[in-house]
Design a protein around this motif. Sequence first.
Motif, PDB file in Angstrom:
ATOM      1  N   GLY A 233       6.487   0.982   2.906  1.00 25.56           N
ATOM      2  CA  GLY A 233       5.675   0.415   1.683  1.00 25.56           C
ATOM      3  C   GLY A 233       4.448  -0.196   2.130  1.00 25.56           C
ATOM      4  O   GLY A 233       3.975  -0.977   1.406  1.00 25.56           O
ATOM      5  N   ARG A 234       3.830   0.221   3.262  1.00 23.51           N
ATOM      6  CA  ARG A 234       2.629  -0.367   3.749  1.00 23.51           C
ATOM      7  C   ARG A 234       1.548  -0.260   2.758  1.00 23.51           C
ATOM      8  O   ARG A 234       0.636  -0.998   2.651  1.00 23.51           O
ATOM      9  N   GLU A 235       1.566   0.880   2.028  1.00 21.41           N
ATOM     10  CA  GLU A 235       0.525   1.080   0.836  1.00 21.41           C
ATOM     11  C   GLU A 235       0.429  -0.252  -0.013  1.00 21.41           C
ATOM     12  O   GLU A 235      -0.701  -0.376  -0.662  1.00 21.41           O
ATOM     13  N   LEU A 236       1.275  -1.046  -0.140  1.00 26.95           N
ATOM     14  CA  LEU A 236       1.516  -2.177  -1.063  1.00 26.95           C
ATOM     15  C   LEU A 236       1.009  -3.434  -0.465  1.00 26.95           C
ATOM     16  O   LEU A 236       0.609  -4.577  -0.993  1.00 26.95           O
ATOM     17  N   GLU A 237       0.769  -3.412   0.959  1.00 23.67           N
ATOM     18  CA  GLU A 237       0.639  -4.726   1.706  1.00 23.67           C
ATOM     19  C   GLU A 237      -0.841  -5.291   1.279  1.00 23.67           C
ATOM     20  O   GLU A 237      -0.887  -6.582   1.102  1.00 23.67           O
ATOM     21  N   PRO A 238      -1.855  -4.233   1.103  1.00 26.47           N
ATOM     22  CA  PRO A 238      -3.288  -5.051   0.651  1.00 26.47           C
ATOM     23  C   PRO A 238      -2.947  -5.968  -0.661  1.00 26.47           C
ATOM     24  O   PRO A 238      -3.700  -7.069  -0.820  1.00 26.47           O
ATOM     25  N   TYR A 239      -2.277  -5.443  -1.566  1.00 26.38           N
ATOM     26  CA  TYR A 239      -2.029  -5.983  -2.673  1.00 26.38           C
ATOM     27  C   TYR A 239      -1.078  -7.445  -2.671  1.00 26.38           C
ATOM     28  O   TYR A 239      -1.504  -8.343  -3.250  1.00 26.38           O
TER      29      TYR A 239
END
Length: 349
Positions: A233-239
Motif C-alpha cells: 500500500g505504498r501508494e497511500l503513504e504520501p496521504y
Amino acid sequence: MTSEFWSAEEFDRQAQQRYEDGEYDAASSLLETALRLYPDSADLWVSMGYTQLAREEYAWARRAFDLSLAQEPDHEDGLVGIGEALLKLGERSRGFRAFERVLELGFASDSDLMLSIGRALFREELYSHAARFFRKAAAADGNSADAAADLAYSLQRLDKPREALNWLRRSLELDPDNHDARACLANLEYERGQREQALEEFERVPTDRLWDPLTVWRALELTRAFRTLSSDGRELEPYLERLEQLLVKPTPVEKLLAEIQSQEPDSVRISPARGQLDMFRPIPGENTDWAAIVRAMSQASPQPHQSVEQFMQETAQRIHTQTGIRIPDDDPEAFIKASAQAGVLHIEH
C-alpha cells in the motif's frame, strides 16, 4: 545606498518587499523610520496600515489608514484598507461605505482592488457581498484565474454548487496549477457523487498542497476504492504522511487563537501563510474556560499576583488609553474576544 538617503518611494518599495516576504516586523520597523522622515506620505501610511493588518493590529491599522486618508481622502488603497480595518473592528456600515467610495471613484475596472475588497468581505463571512466584488474582478479581467476561483469559493458558501463548479473550471482553464481551486473542485465533485472524477482531480494536486484533513481523507478513501494498490500500500503513504502533518497537536497558544477565531461553528478563516480562501469549516472546539485563560494571562504578566478582575480592568484601561477602544472588563470571554477583535491582544507562549 543607505536608508538615510532613501526617498519616500524607495522606503515604500523596500518595505513592500519585506511585506511580500512575510517579514512584517522588518517592514513595520522600516516604515516607522520612513514616517519619521516623511510623515505626510499617504503611501507610507497605507503600507503601514496593511502591515498592521497582517500583524492583526486592527486598531493601529485603522489609525494608519485614517492618517493616509487625511493626506489623500480619495486614496483608493487607503479606502480599501480602512474598509477592511473597520470590518475587523465590527464597524460594517462604515466599512461598506469605504468600499462603495472606491466604486464611485471609478475603480470597478481595477481587478486587483476588487479582489482585495472581495477577500476582506469573505474573511468576515459576508459571502454575498464578497461575490459581488469578485464578479466585478472577473468582469474587469476575464483572464484572472484568481478572480474566477475566489468567486467560486463565495458561491460555494452561498450554496450554489453548480455555478461554483463552472467558475472553478474556468479558473483551472486559465491556470491549471491553481491547486487550491483544483482541490475545491475535487471536493465539490465528491459531494455531488462524482467520485471517480473527484479522484482524478485529487491526484493532480501535490499532497503538500492539500490543506485540511477532510480533503486528505477523501483522497485516501477514493484511492483505496478505485485504484489497484500494491501489497504494501505504498501508494497511500504520501496521504498518510500528510495527514500526520495536518493532525499535529497544536500548542496551547494555537489552541487559544483557534478558539477565539472559531466563535461560531460555521466560521471560516483565511490562512495568513497561504493567503488563499479556505473552503472547509474547522471542527468546533470544546467549551472554553475563559476565566482560566485570563488567569493564565494574568500570571504571565509583570504583576502575576493580581486577581483576574484587576488584570482585566487594568488591561482594558491601558487599551482604551492607547487606542480609544473600550474593552469589556467584567467578563473573561467578552474581554478576550473584544481584545482579539481589536488586534491588541498579544499572547506569548
